[in-house]
Design an enzyme around this catalytic site. Structure first.
Site, mmCIF file in Angstrom:
data_model
loop_
_atom_site.group_PDB
_atom_site.id
_atom_site.type_symbol
_atom_site.label_atom_id
_atom_site.label_comp_id
_atom_site.label_asym_id
_atom_site.label_seq_id
_atom_site.Cartn_x
_atom_site.Cartn_y
_atom_site.Cartn_z
ATOM 1 N N ARG A 22 -6.023 19.060 6.829
ATOM 2 C CA ARG A 22 -6.093 17.597 6.831
ATOM 3 C C ARG A 22 -5.858 17.061 8.261
ATOM 4 O O ARG A 22 -6.579 16.198 8.733
ATOM 5 C CB ARG A 22 -5.014 17.001 5.908
ATOM 6 C CG ARG A 22 -5.236 17.240 4.439
ATOM 7 C CD ARG A 22 -4.060 16.712 3.640
ATOM 8 N NE ARG A 22 -3.992 15.266 3.699
ATOM 9 C CZ ARG A 22 -4.643 14.449 2.882
ATOM 10 N NH1 ARG A 22 -5.361 14.928 1.906
ATOM 11 N NH2 ARG A 22 -4.552 13.154 3.019
ATOM 12 N N ARG A 42 -0.597 11.401 1.529
ATOM 13 C CA ARG A 42 -0.437 12.509 0.588
ATOM 14 C C ARG A 42 0.880 13.290 0.798
ATOM 15 O O ARG A 42 0.924 14.507 0.662
ATOM 16 C CB ARG A 42 -1.636 13.478 0.672
ATOM 17 C CG ARG A 42 -2.956 12.907 0.227
ATOM 18 C CD ARG A 42 -2.947 12.425 -1.233
ATOM 19 N NE ARG A 42 -2.747 13.502 -2.183
ATOM 20 C CZ ARG A 42 -1.765 13.524 -3.082
ATOM 21 N NH1 ARG A 42 -0.891 12.548 -3.169
ATOM 22 N NH2 ARG A 42 -1.654 14.525 -3.911
ATOM 23 N N ARG A 45 -11.003 17.512 -0.686
ATOM 24 C CA ARG A 45 -9.651 17.194 -1.143
ATOM 25 C C ARG A 45 -8.818 18.453 -1.383
ATOM 26 O O ARG A 45 -7.629 18.366 -1.650
ATOM 27 C CB ARG A 45 -9.682 16.304 -2.388
ATOM 28 C CG ARG A 45 -10.369 14.969 -2.194
ATOM 29 C CD ARG A 45 -9.733 13.876 -3.011
ATOM 30 N NE ARG A 45 -8.346 13.689 -2.648
ATOM 31 C CZ ARG A 45 -7.926 12.982 -1.597
ATOM 32 N NH1 ARG A 45 -8.785 12.349 -0.837
ATOM 33 N NH2 ARG A 45 -6.655 12.891 -1.333
ATOM 34 N N ASP A 103 0.882 -1.162 0.000
ATOM 35 C CA ASP A 103 0.000 0.000 0.000
ATOM 36 C C ASP A 103 0.932 1.228 0.000
ATOM 37 O O ASP A 103 2.133 1.101 0.301
ATOM 38 C CB ASP A 103 -0.860 -0.048 1.271
ATOM 39 C CG ASP A 103 -1.574 1.257 1.531
ATOM 40 O OD1 ASP A 103 -2.232 1.768 0.619
ATOM 41 O OD2 ASP A 103 -1.446 1.777 2.670
ATOM 42 N N ARG A 119 -12.562 8.557 -9.789
ATOM 43 C CA ARG A 119 -11.366 7.800 -10.182
ATOM 44 C C ARG A 119 -11.797 6.585 -10.994
ATOM 45 O O ARG A 119 -12.985 6.268 -11.041
ATOM 46 C CB ARG A 119 -10.590 7.337 -8.944
ATOM 47 C CG ARG A 119 -10.116 8.482 -8.094
ATOM 48 C CD ARG A 119 -9.313 7.996 -6.912
ATOM 49 N NE ARG A 119 -8.933 9.131 -6.088
ATOM 50 C CZ ARG A 119 -8.476 9.046 -4.855
ATOM 51 N NH1 ARG A 119 -8.327 7.854 -4.306
ATOM 52 N NH2 ARG A 119 -8.159 10.123 -4.178
ATOM 53 N N SER A 132 -10.409 10.693 3.978
ATOM 54 C CA SER A 132 -11.397 10.318 2.961
ATOM 55 C C SER A 132 -11.889 8.875 3.080
ATOM 56 O O SER A 132 -11.386 8.085 3.884
ATOM 57 C CB SER A 132 -10.803 10.558 1.571
ATOM 58 O OG SER A 132 -9.690 9.727 1.376
ATOM 59 N N ASP A 180 -0.116 5.199 0.908
ATOM 60 C CA ASP A 180 -0.359 6.153 2.009
ATOM 61 C C ASP A 180 -0.432 5.438 3.353
ATOM 62 O O ASP A 180 -1.257 4.534 3.535
ATOM 63 C CB ASP A 180 -1.670 6.904 1.785
ATOM 64 C CG ASP A 180 -1.613 7.805 0.574
ATOM 65 O OD1 ASP A 180 -1.367 8.991 0.747
ATOM 66 O OD2 ASP A 180 -1.800 7.287 -0.551
ATOM 67 N N ASP A 187 -1.594 -0.393 6.004
ATOM 68 C CA ASP A 187 -1.871 0.250 7.297
ATOM 69 C C ASP A 187 -3.347 0.208 7.675
ATOM 70 O O ASP A 187 -3.712 0.643 8.759
ATOM 71 C CB ASP A 187 -1.402 1.716 7.292
ATOM 72 C CG ASP A 187 -2.270 2.586 6.424
ATOM 73 O OD1 ASP A 187 -2.674 2.127 5.331
ATOM 74 O OD2 ASP A 187 -2.569 3.731 6.833
HETATM 75 O O1 M1P Z 1 -5.061 5.060 -0.045
HETATM 76 C C1 M1P Z 1 -6.229 5.627 0.408
HETATM 77 C C2 M1P Z 1 -6.263 7.098 0.289
HETATM 78 O O2 M1P Z 1 -5.074 7.651 0.792
HETATM 79 C C3 M1P Z 1 -5.092 9.044 0.823
HETATM 80 O O3 M1P Z 1 -6.218 9.405 1.540
HETATM 81 P P1 M1P Z 1 -6.479 10.791 2.258
HETATM 82 O O4 M1P Z 1 -6.530 11.839 1.209
HETATM 83 O O5 M1P Z 1 -7.789 10.543 2.935
HETATM 84 O O6 M1P Z 1 -5.372 11.024 3.253
HETATM 85 C C4 M1P Z 1 -5.183 9.580 -0.566
HETATM 86 O O7 M1P Z 1 -4.048 9.214 -1.294
HETATM 87 C C5 M1P Z 1 -6.408 9.062 -1.204
HETATM 88 O O8 M1P Z 1 -6.418 9.497 -2.531
HETATM 89 C C6 M1P Z 1 -6.448 7.545 -1.112
HETATM 90 O O9 M1P Z 1 -7.665 7.074 -1.609
#
Ligand code: M1P
Length: 242
Positions: A131, A17, A124, A8, A113, A167, A10, A199
């Site tokens: 955030r 991000r 976003r 994975d 997407r 998100s 993020d 995670d």
């Molecule tokens: O991998 C899941 C999500 O990770 C990030 O989420 P968030 O913006 O909530 O921190 C982003 O990369 C999101 O696009 C992705 O779906």
């Protein structure tokens, strides 16, 4: 080839991000030499490329993005699934943003997407501070978990999964990261051991589908639940250095 590594992004290779840490990048480049690496993310291809440097991307044989609804090898799109959310879902998401007591709404609440939509109450367009503030609120109030529960009742044909910090990923039932395992097994045509790092491995986390698929498959597999890239780095160094 005896092992396939799937990661994975993020929360596993980078903070949500955010660019990959430089020390981890250097370690990962050395570690991944000669290994078969795949990424499997809820994010789209564009965001993954913003976070992982080109040399790390080049070490990856393939990239499953948008929950495995899209698959790239280098710049080549191998497949990409189309999904159009229903009017009812769009109205429900709009109402959730409108009725949410969370005070900051930055716009871009629904992102389209391949094969899915990504939904965020804070939006976003949120900057890093916004955030972090929403994430703190979410941890305190279980905001996203509550939304997932509500939407799951109204839309039994869809899955709702939490990934990243702000998100929710939404897609037709079963179109989760398990798609990556099924596709990969089909492509490779043999049964190498798959080792996955993520995670969000507990329901309704967006890695739950893939770890369930790995547990249920007859082929050998292992997976590791991490909370940050430092955990991933330690496990790779301590257990997979050969
Ligand atoms: O991998 C899941 C999500 O990770 C990030 O989420 P968030 O913006 O909530 O921190 C982003 O990369 C999101 O696009 C992705 O779906």
């Amino acid at each position: 080839m005896s092992k396939i590594y799937m990661f994975d992004v993020d929360g596993t290779l980078t903070p949500a991000r955010t660019m990959m840490n430089e020390d981890f990048r250097n370690f990962f480049l050395r570690w991944s030499e000669g290994k078969q690496i795949y990424l499997v993310s809820g994010s789209d291809q564009e965001k993954i490329k913003q976070q992982l440097p080109p040399d790390v991307m080049r070490q990856c044989f393939g990239v499953y993005s948008s929950m495995g609804n899209s698959y790239h090898e280098g710049d080549q799109v191998i497949y990409s699934i189309v999904y159009s959310p229903s009017r009812e879902l769009m109205e429900d998401l709009e109402a959730l943003v409108h009725n949410s007591e969370y005070p900051i709404k930055t716009g871009h609440h629904v992102e389209f997407r391949e094969g899915m939509v990504n939904f965020s109450i804070v939006g976003r367009n949120a900057d890093m501070e916004q955030r972090a503030a929403y994430n703190k609120y979410d941890m305190l109030h279980g905001d996203r978990a509550g939304i997932v529960e509500t939407l799951s009742h109204c839309h039994p044909d869809l899955d709702f999964a939490i990934g990243g910090n702000i998100s929710i990923d939404i897609y037709p039932r079963g179109h989760d990261k398990s798609q990556a395992v099924r596709h990969l097994r089909g492509e490779v045509g043999s049964t190498p051991e798959i080792i996955f790092f993520g995670d969000r491995t507990e329901a309704p986390g967006n890695d739950y589908g893939i770890v369930r698929a790995l547990d249920e498959a007859p082929e050998p597999s292992r997976w590791h639940a991490v909370t940050k890239w430092q955990d991933t780095m330690s496990i790779l160094r301590d257990s997979y250095s050969d």
